[in-house]
Design an enzyme around this catalytic site. Structure first.
Site, PDB file in Angstrom:
ATOM      1  N   ARG A 112      27.652  51.010  12.665  1.00 48.38           N
ATOM      2  CA  ARG A 112      28.579  50.010  11.855  1.00 48.38           C
ATOM      3  C   ARG A 112      28.495  50.055  10.376  1.00 48.38           C
ATOM      4  NH1 ARG A 112      31.977  45.472  13.008  1.00 48.38           N
ATOM      5  NH2 ARG A 112      31.685  43.798  11.392  1.00 48.38           N
ATOM      6  N   ILE A 120      37.655  44.481   9.090  1.00 50.01           N
ATOM      7  CA  ILE A 120      36.820  45.062  10.359  1.00 50.01           C
ATOM      8  C   ILE A 120      36.588  43.804  11.167  1.00 50.01           C
ATOM      9  CG2 ILE A 120      34.761  45.184   8.911  1.00 50.01           C
ATOM     10  CD1 ILE A 120      33.911  47.285  11.056  1.00 50.01           C
ATOM     11  N   SER A 121      36.861  43.719  12.349  1.00 54.22           N
ATOM     12  CA  SER A 121      36.357  42.518  13.109  1.00 54.22           C
ATOM     13  C   SER A 121      35.169  42.175  13.119  1.00 54.22           C
ATOM     14  CB  SER A 121      37.142  42.823  14.674  1.00 54.22           C
ATOM     15  OG  SER A 121      38.189  43.303  14.572  1.00 54.22           O
ATOM     16  N   GLN A 122      34.589  41.071  13.407  1.00 58.51           N
ATOM     17  CA  GLN A 122      33.319  40.776  13.512  1.00 58.51           C
ATOM     18  C   GLN A 122      32.788  41.500  14.991  1.00 58.51           C
ATOM     19  OE1 GLN A 122      34.277  36.260  14.086  1.00 58.51           O
ATOM     20  NE2 GLN A 122      32.238  36.455  15.084  1.00 58.51           N
TER      21      GLN A 122
END
Ligand code: SAH
Length: 669
Positions: A35, A61-63
């Site tokens: 990530r 960017i999504s959690q």
């Protein structure tokens, strides 16, 4: 070795598996994707925190938890055809690829699409097809899909996407009236024109911009600028009118008319009375008046409060006229003392003591604590008890509980120690002690049933506290759940000990008694609570009553262990559920909310809205983030007491600060 591996593992443990997403393929896939390569270099050190991070062009960017939640909800299988809409950094696409899916991905912003494509190729995910375009139009040439996941939210489910699902296929997408606030939906295609829709909770994604999404007029990039656009939903006026019609005004709190209002709930097995802050006088006084009525007229023999068991036991001795142990330390010495050391509570305790005094012991109403922050005192209580009934067992208890004693004053440190040693070191001896007490029940309780029950509760509490502190270290929902399960277990065993017709009143915060399944707690964070467990066990024989306020003062602290202050409660936020009551101008009142009340409020207040939760800490400056959570009021509670303006509790001076007064509470006159 990969320097990020440890952080990645921790993220998986705390924010994914620890929160209930424990599918092995999903975890393996997230373990495989670096990530840190998907975020800008300056944010790399935060890559494994559970937070969305900025990428570029105002996008995020999504959690990690949300990516996991979506992919899990989409039930991605080996070899599935998957469409990822709103590819952004490409992270979710990479995880789906690692899960064995054939992934197509679409990103609206060309620069992001280009960067994601290069990144994916470098990392060996060249098989993922990624193009620039409007995802709401889908990817007809690659359809049908087994799963479509959208990482941006529109006003409605795009019809075009539904048609590109295979029969049996799943579309997971955030949908909401506001550009930055949505409900996550899973739509499953059951047949040609047959779809099933499920709600998975409240979420906040960036807007989905396109033909079947929002238009681009507002730029749509910066999520923080969309707050103003959220606005009140169109039908607020109608809701306000319904509240006005349903509201029953609260008479003077000490009057018979006030008590009579609650007559309708008197057949319940448990009546749970909430509060939206731990320091508001009106809530204590109303709970006092309601409880007096239930005790006096309807035989409620248990009052269970959100206090530690040993503290409440001191109150219980006072109200039931049982002697205090000779060297008993005064109760309520730990933060937050004002929660139970206040004039309002004192008044109730005095009344209950006087009421009980006229009755035989078996008809007296007791006061009990539901909470579990008393590890040290509970250990002492069990040892002291055994000392008086069975000195050999006391010696055994001392040695078994000795395992926990290094952490007696810092139990949170126990979690850390266990985590670093990788074992649940004190679990076994602690449970053995509980077992011993249970085995000796008939022998011990022959001497004094109440003392035995007290010791048994303390032994159970130690067991639950041990797992609580272990879970607390791991983070996520588990510690909260251990605590609320302990509360429920305590309540259940009190009812059991009082016989089959026993009834109880509970005083605890709205966050414990309002059904968690209808708040962010249950829907987003995987937390359960006492109110939910009561409903699941007793159905409509559990009555959940919430309390709310618009503004006023409250007793609270800036931070844990800081001194209590009287603070101003800010007026409720314009989009909150409280504000609807404020606009209705119906203070002070009670409304029934359950469907059978048929006053229209159940449907009107069934959609989630921001609701205020103030605990012992109040941070007015970050109020929306710190104190508001989304909740569906009419599903959370059966009734709601509304106060337009409230004031802080009248706290007793903390221990050791009395000006020449003996510190006798709760035993003083
Ligand atoms: N899963 C991604 C999330 C990116 S945020 C990640 O983890 O990186 C959502 C993205 O959706 C943004 O990049 C935004 O530009 C994009 N988006 C918004 N509307 C879109 C649409 N109609 N089609 C495709 N992408 C869209």
């Amino acid at each position: 070795m990969d320097p990020w591996q440890e952080a990645r593992e921790r993220m998986l443990l705390r924010h994914v598996a620890g929160r209930g997403l424990d599918d092995a393929r999903l975890l393996a896939a997230m373990r495989a994707v670096p990530r840190e390569r998907f975020v800008p270099v300056r944010f790399q050190s935060s890559a494994y925190e559970d937070a969305p991070l900025p990428i570029a062009h105002g996008q995020t960017i999504s959690q990690p938890y949300i990516v996991a939640l979506m992919l899990d909800a989409a039930r991605i299988g080996e070899g599935d055809a998957v469409l990822d809409i709103g590819a952004g950094s490409g992270y979710a696409a990479a995880v789906a690829h690692e899960m064995g899916a054939r992934v197509h991905a679409i990103e609206r912003i060309p620069e992001l699409a280009q960067a994601a494509r290069e990144r994916l190729r470098e990392l060996g995910y060249g098989d993922i097809e990624l193009r620039t375009g409007d995802g709401t139009a889908g990817w007809p040439e690659a359809a049908p899909f087994d799963a479509i996941v959208a990482a941006a939210g529109g006003p409605a489910v795009p019809r075009t996407l539904l048609k590109q699902l295979r029969i049996g296929g799943r579309l997971v997408i955030p949908v909401g009236d506001a550009r930055d606030r949505q409900r996550l939906l899973r739509v499953t295609r059951l047949g040609e024109d047959d779809y099933r829709e499920e709600e998975l909770g409240e979420v906040r994604f960036v807007p989905l911009i396109g033909r079947e999404g929002w238009d681009d007029a507002q730029g749509g990039g910066d999520a923080s600028s969309t707050d103003a656009a959220a606005g009140p939903p169109i039908d607020d006026d109608a809701v306000v009118a319904l509240i006005r019609r349903a509201a029953e005004m609260l008479p003077e709190v000490d009057s018979q008319a006030f008590a009579d209002l609650f007559e309708r709930f008197a057949l319940a097995r448990v009546v749970l009375l909430g509060e939206c802050s731990h320091g508001t006088s009106e809530f204590y006084r109303a709970r006092d008046a309601i409880t007096r009525h239930l005790v006096r007229e309807h035989g409620y023999r248990i009052v269970a409060i959100e206090a530690d068991w040993p503290d409440a036991a001191a109150l219980d001795r006072r109200v039931r006229g049982r002697p205090a142990p000779p060297d008993a330390a005064p109760p309520f010495q730990r933060f937050p003392q004002w929660m139970w050391r206040n004039r309002e509570m004192e008044r109730f305790v005095d009344w209950l003591a006087a009421h009980n005094a006229a009755l035989p012991q078996v008809q007296r109403t007791g006061l009990y604590g539901l909470d579990l922050y008393s590890l040290h005192r509970s250990i002492r209580a069990v040892v002291d008890y055994l000392e008086s009934v069975d000195p050999d067992a006391a010696a055994l208890a001392r040695s078994r509980y000795g395992c926990l004693s290094p952490w007696a004053h810092d139990p949170a440190g126990y979690g850390l120690a266990v985590a670093s040693e990788g074992l649940a070191r004190c679990e076994e001896p602690v449970l053995q002690m509980l077992q011993l007490l249970l085995e000796k029940q008939s022998e011990y309780s022959a001497r004094d049933g109440d003392d035995f029950l007290d010791a048994r509760h303390n032994a159970r509490l130690i067991g639950n506290a041990e797992s609580y502190y272990r879970a607390m270290y791991r983070g996520g929902a588990e510690a909260w759940n251990v605590r609320d399960r302990h509360m429920f277990q305590t309540l259940e065993s009190l009812l059991e000990a009082h016989g089959e017709h026993a009834r109880a009143v509970v005083w605890a915060h709205n966050s414990h008694i309002g059904d968690a399944r209808h708040t962010d707690m249950g829907r987003v964070r995987g937390e359960l609570n006492l109110g939910q467990l009561c409903r699941q066990k007793w159905g409509e024989h559990a009555v959940l009553i919430g309390f709310g306020t618009h503004a006023g003062t409250v007793a609270a602290a800036d931070d844990w262990d800081e001194p209590m202050r009287i603070m101003q409660v800010r007026p409720s936020l314009p989009d909150s559920v409280e504000h609807l009551f404020h606009r209705a101008g119906v203070c002070d009142c009670m409304v029934e909310l359950h469907a059978a009340a048929s006053n229209g409020l159940h449907a009107a207040l069934a959609a989630p809205r921001p609701e205020r939760f103030i605990g012992v800490i109040y941070r007015p400056h970050s109020e929306r983030q710190s104190h508001y959570a989304s909740a569906a009021l009419s599903r959370q509670f059966d009734a709601y007491l509304w106060y337009g303006s409230t004031r802080a509790v009248d706290a007793l001076p903390p221990h050791g600060h009395e000006a020449g007064m003996p510190d006798t509470y709760p035993f003083g006159e």
